[in-house]
Write a protein that holds these residues in place. Sequence first.
Motif: not given
Length: 630
Positions: A477-493
């Motif tokens: 779950e940690w691996y997918d969590y970090r991936t989703c975190l990167n996606l959402v953060q990038t989307h918000g730039r």
Amino acid sequence: MDWQYSDYSKINPNAKKHFPFDNPRDNQLETVSEIADAINHGYKYIVLEAGTGTGKSAIAATLSNMSDSSYILTITKQLQDQYLRDFKDFKVVKGRSNFRCQNYINKSCSEGKCLTEGFECRFSLKNRENEIRKDNTCPYYYQKYLALHAKTVVSNYYYMFLELNYVKDFQKRDLLIFDEAHNLESTLMDELTLEFSKSDLEEYLDYNLRCEKIEELNSNNYLNWIEFINEIKEGYLEELNKLERLDKLELAEKIAFIKHQINDCSRFIEHLTHDPKIWIFDWDDDYQTAQFKPLKVDNYAKNTLFDYADVCIFMSATILDWKLFSKWLGIPEDEIYAIRHKSPFDINNNPITAYDEYNLSRKFIKVNAQKSIGSINEILDKHKNEKGIIHTVSGKCRDFLIDNIADERLIAHDRHNRSEMLEEFISSDEPLVLISPSMSEGVDLPGDLCRFQVIYKLPFPDWGDKQINQRAGIDREWYDYRTCLNLVQTHGRGVRYDGDYCHTYVIDSRFRSYIREAFPSKFLPDTFKESIEGREFDLKEKKRLMEIGDFHIENNDYESAIIFFKELLNNELFKNDIYPYLKLSNLYHETGLFECEVQVIMRFLSSGAEYNHFEKRLKELADMGYFDFN
């Protein structure tokens, strides 16, 4: 996991009284009031996920104003400066490298006289008989003096971690606010890491870090680690004794570096002996560095940070899952009060267009990378008069796009000039396009500074990194969590205020199937999924089917379960989803159908997906004689 948005509607009179601006929004006062209420009910740990535009810094300022003493920690110096600009009564404290030494010409305070010659500098705070003023005090110590006597101190994670644990000039306060708290675990991992450069060991100690020693350290015997680190520490101590008898001004940089290394060694041994089983050794062949890294920080966060305040508040736009967030920081679930608020921004102003043609997984990227250039050129032409960013995830992808896209608007940076190139991008009046593997967060690009962005490749954490690989192996779950975190953060730039707009394009075709998967789907906020154009999946139906499969397994009806999950493999909702493959693999393993297990694993991997658990399972099956791993 369902994390409901807060419907708290009361307003504490003190919230409005201490709000730093004239016209607070109701949701800001309600959030402050809910947090104050939670504190009054005895909660020490409060998690606030509030989307961009909810005014988190004003909320943090209000809570600080309501307390007798507080720390606000940020991830970057830029965010520190933003707090200072917005809230004049707060005091910012930064590290020595941000100030010039008053005694040594062209030296920063990180190489200053107080470090190289002890605390005898006439500008230091110690042994002062006269009044401490800006004109008679070292600039580093003067800002620290002001911060020590301030009600609210704004600092960065790195500086305050060292101050609270080792320097100890700053003491426990009523309130500790972690801004951009989604970075807290990874920042703590970095703080606890010890690193030696092979070239530094050769230059300073004449020590040759041979392959045999690296192999020995790679065995993960922590007693060998301690012996090696003590050997390096003793070497630096001997070298320091020699240097301190020479001209300290000429050797200031060298003395400061050696003292820093000695302190790092001492701190690391202290941390290692606290919980030796969660550490790894890693050799970085590209940078020729030996690294000792933690896999987790749940046994360290409380003692090194949380104990220095009565109440800790974790703020971010992307907590995603407060239960896992608290677990990874070692906080019991029942001690957390969790609040969630949506961004007030219109999701129609931040659409995501996903491409379906280019699988950019490790297996297929060589074939599809060149094909993707035409689509990127179309995006650039569509936004030919606007600024944008292409997020590449890796330096290798960045270099490929620079070499293959003929567009004079493109600029890029390396690991040495990131800040300079970002400033050039921001200050230019031209419609530049910045290509970067590291602009997914900590970058504020409102309005015309970013009207479009391209996510070239799914931002999976690097499997080649030993720390990431082993952590993912014990916690998928940690691996997918970090991936989703990167996606959402990038989307918000690109969308930073109400009415702002930015169009995001995802080139990697794995995106649509990935966000359908069970783990990622539960992490991604509704606002992110609703931004995707042409959504064709039904999460409720997917959840219903998963419950049917689990029912068969719980009732030990393995035959029905196998038939059911084989059908799910061809269900569009589960296309490339790890869930049915993982369930089938486990079922075949439990029932002894090992040939079938090999087949289902190979079918999953042939799609271009990557999952470390299956690689380990294939090795087990190879040992059993059912698979030729070579």
